[in-house]
Scaffold this motif. Structure first.
Motif, short mmCIF file in Angstrom:
data_model
loop_
_atom_site.label_atom_id
_atom_site.label_comp_id
_atom_site.label_asym_id
_atom_site.label_seq_id
_atom_site.Cartn_x
_atom_site.Cartn_y
_atom_site.Cartn_z
N MET A 1 0.84 -1.21 0.00
CA MET A 1 0.00 0.00 0.00
C MET A 1 0.88 1.26 0.00
SD MET A 1 -2.89 1.12 2.76
CE MET A 1 -4.26 0.13 2.21
N THR A 2 0.45 2.29 -0.75
CA THR A 2 1.23 3.53 -0.78
C THR A 2 0.66 4.51 0.24
OG1 THR A 2 1.29 3.15 -3.14
CG2 THR A 2 2.21 5.23 -2.37
N TYR A 3 1.52 4.98 1.12
CA TYR A 3 1.10 5.95 2.13
C TYR A 3 1.69 7.32 1.79
CZ TYR A 3 -0.06 1.81 4.96
OH TYR A 3 -0.59 0.63 5.44
N THR A 4 1.02 8.37 2.21
CA THR A 4 1.53 9.72 1.93
C THR A 4 2.01 10.44 3.19
OG1 THR A 4 -0.68 10.62 2.11
CG2 THR A 4 0.06 10.04 -0.10
N THR A 5 1.56 9.98 4.36
CA THR A 5 1.91 10.70 5.60
C THR A 5 2.73 9.86 6.57
OG1 THR A 5 -0.12 9.97 6.68
CG2 THR A 5 -0.23 12.07 5.49
N ILE A 6 2.98 8.61 6.22
CA ILE A 6 3.80 7.75 7.08
C ILE A 6 4.77 6.95 6.22
CG2 ILE A 6 2.00 7.46 8.84
CD1 ILE A 6 1.61 4.58 7.64
N LEU A 7 5.79 6.38 6.88
CA LEU A 7 6.70 5.45 6.23
C LEU A 7 6.62 4.14 7.01
CD1 LEU A 7 9.80 7.83 5.98
CD2 LEU A 7 8.22 7.25 4.13
N THR A 8 6.80 3.03 6.33
CA THR A 8 6.81 1.75 7.06
C THR A 8 8.04 0.96 6.66
OG1 THR A 8 5.50 0.64 5.36
CG2 THR A 8 4.29 1.59 7.19
N GLU A 9 8.54 0.16 7.58
CA GLU A 9 9.63 -0.76 7.28
C GLU A 9 9.55 -1.94 8.24
OE1 GLU A 9 13.77 -0.01 8.75
OE2 GLU A 9 13.04 1.98 9.29
N THR A 10 10.22 -3.02 7.89
CA THR A 10 10.32 -4.13 8.82
C THR A 10 11.79 -4.39 9.11
OG1 THR A 10 10.26 -5.71 7.00
CG2 THR A 10 8.19 -5.28 8.09
N ARG A 11 12.08 -4.70 10.36
CA ARG A 11 13.44 -5.11 10.75
C ARG A 11 13.28 -6.42 11.50
NH1 ARG A 11 16.70 0.11 13.23
NH2 ARG A 11 15.82 1.66 11.84
N GLY A 12 13.67 -7.51 10.87
CA GLY A 12 13.47 -8.82 11.49
C GLY A 12 11.98 -9.03 11.72
N ARG A 13 11.61 -9.31 12.97
CA ARG A 13 10.19 -9.55 13.29
C ARG A 13 9.49 -8.29 13.83
NH1 ARG A 13 7.63 -13.99 13.84
NH2 ARG A 13 6.81 -13.57 15.93
N VAL A 14 10.12 -7.13 13.57
CA VAL A 14 9.55 -5.87 14.08
C VAL A 14 9.02 -5.02 12.92
CG1 VAL A 14 10.05 -3.75 15.36
CG2 VAL A 14 11.17 -5.90 16.03
N GLY A 15 7.78 -4.59 13.04
CA GLY A 15 7.19 -3.68 12.04
C GLY A 15 7.28 -2.26 12.56
N VAL A 182 19.82 10.15 22.21
CA VAL A 182 19.07 10.59 21.03
C VAL A 182 19.60 9.86 19.79
CG1 VAL A 182 18.46 12.55 19.55
CG2 VAL A 182 18.60 12.86 22.03
N GLU A 183 20.92 9.86 19.68
CA GLU A 183 21.51 9.19 18.52
C GLU A 183 21.26 7.68 18.65
OE1 GLU A 183 25.87 8.58 16.60
OE2 GLU A 183 25.54 10.38 17.79
N GLY A 184 20.63 7.10 17.66
CA GLY A 184 20.38 5.66 17.69
C GLY A 184 19.18 5.26 18.54
N TYR A 185 18.30 6.22 18.87
CA TYR A 185 17.17 5.86 19.74
C TYR A 185 16.24 4.85 19.07
CZ TYR A 185 13.61 8.66 17.31
OH TYR A 185 12.72 9.15 16.38
N LEU A 186 16.10 4.97 17.74
CA LEU A 186 15.22 4.01 17.05
C LEU A 186 15.86 2.62 17.02
CD1 LEU A 186 12.60 3.46 15.60
CD2 LEU A 186 13.65 4.25 13.47
N ASP A 187 17.18 2.57 16.85
CA ASP A 187 17.87 1.27 16.89
C ASP A 187 17.69 0.62 18.27
OD1 ASP A 187 18.77 1.70 14.32
OD2 ASP A 187 20.72 2.51 14.95
N ALA A 188 17.79 1.43 19.31
CA ALA A 188 17.62 0.90 20.67
C ALA A 188 16.19 0.36 20.85
CB ALA A 188 17.91 1.98 21.71
N ALA A 189 15.22 1.11 20.32
CA ALA A 189 13.83 0.66 20.42
C ALA A 189 13.62 -0.62 19.60
CB ALA A 189 12.88 1.76 19.93
N ALA A 190 14.28 -0.69 18.43
CA ALA A 190 14.13 -1.87 17.58
C ALA A 190 14.73 -3.10 18.25
CB ALA A 190 14.78 -1.63 16.22
#
Ligand code: CAA
Length: 257
Positions: A1-15, A182-190
């Motif tokens: 699906m094409t979104y205009t206001t969000i981005l999606t990705e998967t990393r392993g078993r995480v959406g 702050v740096e890498g906060y998304l990696d830490a969450a993933a």
């Protein structure tokens, strides 16, 4: 699906769902609300996904509902459109939802975070309910979830007097699970989400269901939900596998059945 206001990705078993209206500080307009919850529901149905992250960018998780879109809305339109009801869809997601927050989480953005299951915050995260400054009150669960989480007095101060919490304060008051750089906060969450996604899927689902019951029912009803969920897990292959793996001193191989 094409979104205009969000981005999606998967990393392993995480959406991962990323709010993507950076010029508007990720304020939720109706289009973004629709897309966020659609994407979450797609991940929720995907058997290869075990946990979902919702994030923004370093400056802003989300600065609330889009004030410019709301400014001229009438009472009748509010009632008919039920704009804030969209936030209730978070409760319907059955997999664990982790908010990865950096920068501002205000108004509906803070309420979104409050409705998630766990929160990883960067050191720059700031949480608040500033609706009072624009002549309204939180309408997407803020008064209720905040009061249950941080207690009456602090919730009153945040809702009535626009008190903002730093990441450290939010952790102290139980709104945040962990604070990271702050740096890498998304990696830490993933990494955190991947750990959760590796756990027995049926048990995770039941665990989420049972903990949520603690906030929505009496103690007697909540204990009944817990007992029902606990007993039901003895009908799963994963319960047999998990206990056998413990006895055989090996790692379990979860099937999600
Ligand atoms: N709605 C619409 N636009 C918003 C917005 C919002 N909630 N928050 C920020 N923006 C826009 C600004 O209007 C600005 O746009 P322009 O460049 O076109 O002027 C742009 O995002 C950048 O914002 P600022 O220039 O204000 O950036 P800043 O760094 O000085 O401040 C901020 C950042 C503290 C987040 C500030 O923008 C702010 O206070 N935003 C509003 C927060 C708010 O009141 N949220 C509650 C909304 S009501 C709600 O959420 C109801 C509910 O319960 C569901």
């Amino acid at each position: 699906m094409t979104y205009t206001t969000i981005l999606t990705e998967t990393r392993g078993r995480v959406g991962i769902v990323q709010l993507n209206r950076p010029k508007q500080m990720n304020a939720f307009n109706l289009a973004m609300l629709g897309e966020v919850f659609d994407a979450m529901e797609v991940f929720d149905k995907d058997e290869t996904i075990g946990a979902i992250i919702v994030t923004g960018n370093e400056k802003a998780f989300a600065a609330g509902a889009d004030i410019k879109e709301m400014a001229e809305v009438t009472y009748a339109q509010m009632v008919v459109e039920e704009r804030v009801r969209v936030w209730d869809r978070i409760r319907g997601i059955r997999k664990p939802v982790i908010a990865a927050v950096s920068g501002w989480a205000l108004g509906g953005g803070c309420e979104f975070v409050l409705a998630c299951d766990m929160v990883v915050a960067s050191e720059s995260a700031k949480f608040g309910q500033p609706e009072i400054t624009i002549g309204v009150i939180p309408g997407a669960g803020g008064t209720q979830r905040l009061a249950r989480l941080v207690g009456k007095q602090l919730a009153m101060e945040m809702v009535i007097n626009n008190r903002t919490l730093t990441a450290a304060e939010a952790q102290q008051f139980g709104l945040v699970n962990r604070v990271v750089a702050v740096e890498g906060y998304l990696d830490a969450a993933a990494a955190f989400a991947e750990e959760i996604a590796s756990r027995a899927p049926m048990a995770v689902r039941m665990a989420k269901d049972a903990v949520n019951a603690a906030f929505e029912t009496t103690l007697t009803e909540g204990l009944a939900v817990e007992k029902r969920d606990f007993y039901q897990l003895f009908a799963t292959e994963d319960q047999k596998e998990g206990m056998q793996a413990f006895i055989e001193k090996r790692q379990p191989n979860w099937k999600g059945k």
